[in-house]
Motif scaffolding. Structure first.
Motif, mmCIF file in Angstrom:
data_model
loop_
_atom_site.group_PDB
_atom_site.id
_atom_site.type_symbol
_atom_site.label_atom_id
_atom_site.label_comp_id
_atom_site.label_asym_id
_atom_site.label_seq_id
_atom_site.Cartn_x
_atom_site.Cartn_y
_atom_site.Cartn_z
ATOM 1 N N VAL A 27 -1.853 33.691 28.793
ATOM 2 C CA VAL A 27 -1.337 33.951 30.136
ATOM 3 C C VAL A 27 -2.523 34.375 31.003
ATOM 4 O O VAL A 27 -3.286 35.276 30.644
ATOM 5 C CB VAL A 27 -0.260 35.047 30.121
ATOM 6 C CG1 VAL A 27 0.208 35.354 31.534
ATOM 7 C CG2 VAL A 27 0.918 34.620 29.244
ATOM 8 N N GLY A 28 -2.703 33.722 32.152
ATOM 9 C CA GLY A 28 -3.902 33.960 32.947
ATOM 10 C C GLY A 28 -5.073 33.197 32.348
ATOM 11 O O GLY A 28 -4.891 32.205 31.630
ATOM 12 N N TYR A 29 -6.288 33.683 32.628
ATOM 13 C CA TYR A 29 -7.470 32.997 32.094
ATOM 14 C C TYR A 29 -8.569 34.011 31.808
ATOM 15 O O TYR A 29 -9.061 34.681 32.713
ATOM 16 C CB TYR A 29 -7.978 31.946 33.087
ATOM 17 C CG TYR A 29 -9.195 31.190 32.591
ATOM 18 C CD1 TYR A 29 -9.118 30.372 31.468
ATOM 19 C CD2 TYR A 29 -10.422 31.310 33.240
ATOM 20 C CE1 TYR A 29 -10.223 29.678 31.012
ATOM 21 C CE2 TYR A 29 -11.537 30.607 32.787
ATOM 22 C CZ TYR A 29 -11.430 29.797 31.674
ATOM 23 O OH TYR A 29 -12.529 29.115 31.214
ATOM 24 N N ASP A 86 -9.414 24.156 32.611
ATOM 25 C CA ASP A 86 -9.117 25.406 31.906
ATOM 26 C C ASP A 86 -9.264 25.281 30.395
ATOM 27 O O ASP A 86 -9.309 26.285 29.688
ATOM 28 C CB ASP A 86 -7.692 25.869 32.243
ATOM 29 C CG ASP A 86 -6.621 24.975 31.628
ATOM 30 O OD1 ASP A 86 -6.731 23.736 31.776
ATOM 31 O OD2 ASP A 86 -5.687 25.505 31.012
ATOM 32 N N TYR A 124 8.339 28.074 24.874
ATOM 33 C CA TYR A 124 7.462 28.122 26.040
ATOM 34 C C TYR A 124 5.986 28.076 25.632
ATOM 35 O O TYR A 124 5.614 28.438 24.514
ATOM 36 C CB TYR A 124 7.730 29.393 26.860
ATOM 37 C CG TYR A 124 9.121 29.427 27.435
ATOM 38 C CD1 TYR A 124 9.408 28.823 28.655
ATOM 39 C CD2 TYR A 124 10.157 30.029 26.727
ATOM 40 C CE1 TYR A 124 10.693 28.838 29.170
ATOM 41 C CE2 TYR A 124 11.455 30.042 27.240
ATOM 42 C CZ TYR A 124 11.707 29.443 28.460
ATOM 43 O OH TYR A 124 12.983 29.445 28.962
ATOM 44 N N TYR A 125 5.166 27.600 26.541
ATOM 45 C CA TYR A 125 3.716 27.641 26.385
ATOM 46 C C TYR A 125 3.109 27.818 27.771
ATOM 47 O O TYR A 125 3.819 27.915 28.767
ATOM 48 C CB TYR A 125 3.202 26.378 25.701
ATOM 49 C CG TYR A 125 3.194 25.115 26.548
ATOM 50 C CD1 TYR A 125 2.091 24.272 26.553
ATOM 51 C CD2 TYR A 125 4.291 24.728 27.329
ATOM 52 C CE1 TYR A 125 2.069 23.106 27.310
ATOM 53 C CE2 TYR A 125 4.282 23.569 28.083
ATOM 54 C CZ TYR A 125 3.164 22.763 28.071
ATOM 55 O OH TYR A 125 3.142 21.619 28.817
ATOM 56 N N CYS A 126 1.786 27.909 27.835
ATOM 57 C CA CYS A 126 1.111 28.135 29.120
ATOM 58 C C CYS A 126 0.337 26.902 29.552
ATOM 59 O O CYS A 126 -0.319 26.246 28.730
ATOM 60 C CB CYS A 126 0.163 29.333 29.024
ATOM 61 S SG CYS A 126 1.014 30.901 28.779
ATOM 62 N N ASN A 164 -2.481 26.074 32.529
ATOM 63 C CA ASN A 164 -3.315 26.745 33.521
ATOM 64 C C ASN A 164 -2.956 28.229 33.649
ATOM 65 O O ASN A 164 -2.951 28.804 34.729
ATOM 66 C CB ASN A 164 -3.207 26.060 34.887
ATOM 67 C CG ASN A 164 -3.794 24.657 34.874
ATOM 68 O OD1 ASN A 164 -4.823 24.412 34.253
ATOM 69 N ND2 ASN A 164 -3.128 23.725 35.538
ATOM 70 N N GLY A 165 -2.625 28.824 32.502
ATOM 71 C CA GLY A 165 -2.352 30.252 32.452
ATOM 72 C C GLY A 165 -0.955 30.650 32.863
ATOM 73 O O GLY A 165 -0.622 31.840 32.841
ATOM 74 N N GLU A 166 -0.103 29.662 33.222
ATOM 75 C CA GLU A 166 1.246 29.965 33.663
ATOM 76 C C GLU A 166 2.268 29.473 32.634
ATOM 77 O O GLU A 166 2.170 28.363 32.121
ATOM 78 C CB GLU A 166 1.523 29.314 35.021
ATOM 79 C CG GLU A 166 0.646 29.859 36.141
ATOM 80 C CD GLU A 166 0.976 29.247 37.491
ATOM 81 O OE1 GLU A 166 1.884 28.383 37.543
ATOM 82 O OE2 GLU A 166 0.338 29.627 38.489
ATOM 83 N N LYS A 167 3.261 30.299 32.363
ATOM 84 C CA LYS A 167 4.261 30.008 31.353
ATOM 85 C C LYS A 167 5.250 28.960 31.839
ATOM 86 O O LYS A 167 5.737 29.021 32.963
ATOM 87 C CB LYS A 167 5.000 31.312 31.003
ATOM 88 C CG LYS A 167 5.926 31.228 29.807
ATOM 89 C CD LYS A 167 6.496 32.609 29.519
ATOM 90 C CE LYS A 167 7.472 32.585 28.367
ATOM 91 N NZ LYS A 167 8.043 33.926 28.106
ATOM 92 N N ARG A 168 5.535 27.989 30.950
ATOM 93 C CA ARG A 168 6.560 26.991 31.261
ATOM 94 C C ARG A 168 7.161 26.454 29.961
ATOM 95 O O ARG A 168 6.564 26.581 28.893
ATOM 96 C CB ARG A 168 5.988 25.848 32.098
ATOM 97 C CG ARG A 168 4.957 24.997 31.376
ATOM 98 C CD ARG A 168 4.540 23.793 32.197
ATOM 99 N NE ARG A 168 3.841 24.171 33.418
ATOM 100 C CZ ARG A 168 3.260 23.291 34.230
ATOM 101 N NH1 ARG A 168 3.309 21.995 33.932
ATOM 102 N NH2 ARG A 168 2.629 23.696 35.313
#
Length: 328
Positions: A83-85, A144, A186-188, A190-194
């Motif tokens: 989550v994030g980078y 990323d 769920y996975y990330c 570009n650091g965002e969960k989806r």
């Protein structure tokens, strides 16, 4: 009895590999699990479990120090779980952690190490040409995933050094997406969960809702089930005809996006309300890749056990049984 140490056993891939080895190899080897979580989950298998942080060299002192045949090393920091980078996490875990694992292998005179590499080390070839096991690296230094790929490449180089310097056999496996059931869908990106695309499609099939097929529905890629990956690892632990090298993981049976959707409707769909497939050609294409697994088959005697439909049926069974829910 010689030991197999599974580092990363509490991870999504590692838990299936540990289960596979406990089911098939306990008469041949003592199976020892290690991961970063505190858990009693592995008590049900009757095996020892150690909670360690691979970034800390001193943590390896708790692991067995003799009669180690193989170290299966699947622990890693991955973009899909970040989550994030924070690129430093890739270096701390995937590079420094690998060095600590290798030092453990050297100190206990392990015969071999099994490691998971990312298919993105050949990212520039994906969708353009067949992915060969021994192809030279060709990846993007942008995006990323770049530091992640660099860290995994550095890990491969360290493993090769320990093979050439200390004779530790190395079986390194280039992985595309490995499909499996876990409670976490769920996975990330570009650091965002989806939500993962294939899990969303399965959910739609279960609900009887329309399933969108984006882009070119004939785009195809290998759908590799985690239990076939576990089988490859088992064969690598048994192999005595080679010191290893880089191997591709795949099925040799690419599945089109349309076939994927049709299979999900067949296996998960309701009898009274079947999903319709809605074509969306103007939306982005799925990734397409063709993986050469001839070296894996030749050296290790590998043959895939799961067709696409067989994988979906077993996935459904795992979803109903929830065998690993205590790890989440």
């Amino acid at each position: 009895m010689k030991k197999i140490i599974i580092i990363g056993a509490t991870g999504e891939t590692g838990m299936y590999i540990t289960d596979y080895f406990c089911d098939r190899a306990k008469d041949e080897y003592e199976i020892v699990a290690a991961g970063h979580r505190e858990t009693t989950f592995f008590d049900r298998y009757g095996i020892k479990y150690y909670s360690i942080d691979i970034r800390k060299k001193e943590d390896f002192a708790v692991l067995p120090q003799e009669e180690v045949h193989a170290v299966i090393y699947t622990a890693a920091m991955m973009p899909g779980r970040m989550v994030g980078y924070d690129p430093m996490k890739y270096l701390e875990t995937n590079v420094c952690g690998t060095l600590n694992v290798l030092e453990y292998c050297r100190a206990v005179h392990a015969d071999r190490i099994l490691f998971t590499q990312t298919i993105r080390d050949l990212g520039n070839k994906i969708g353009k040409e067949k992915i060969e096991a021994d192809a030279p690296r060709d990846f993007s230094y942008k995006g990323d995933h770049a530091v992640y790929v660099i860290s995994k490449n550095a890990a491969v180089d360290l493993i090769e050094h320990y093979y050439q310097e200390y004779g530790i056999k190395r079986f390194m496996f280039r992985l595309p997406t490995i499909y499996m059931y876990t409670p976490n869908k769920y996975y990330c990106v570009n650091g965002e969960k989806r939500i993962m695309g294939f899990r969303h499609m399965i959910d739609q099939a279960i609900a009887g809702n329309d399933i969108e097929v984006w882009g070119d529905s004939s785009k195809a890629h290998d759908v590799v089930y985690v239990k076939d990956l576990a089988k490859i690892f088992y064969l690598a632990c048994k192999c005595e005809t080679t010191d290893g090298g880089m191997y591709n993981v795949g099925t040799g049976m690419p599945v089109t996006l349309l076939e994927q959707a049709e299979g999900m409707i067949e296996v998960f769909g309701q009898k009274t309300k079947k999903s319709r497939i809605v074509y969306c050609p103007d939306k982005p294409n799925a990734r397409q890749y063709d993986i050469d697994i001839s070296k894996t088959c030749r050296d290790l005697g590998y043959e895939p056990s799961y067709s696409y439909i067989e994988y979906l049926k077993d996935f459904k069974k795992e979803m109903e049984q929830e065998r690993f829910k205590d790890l989440f």
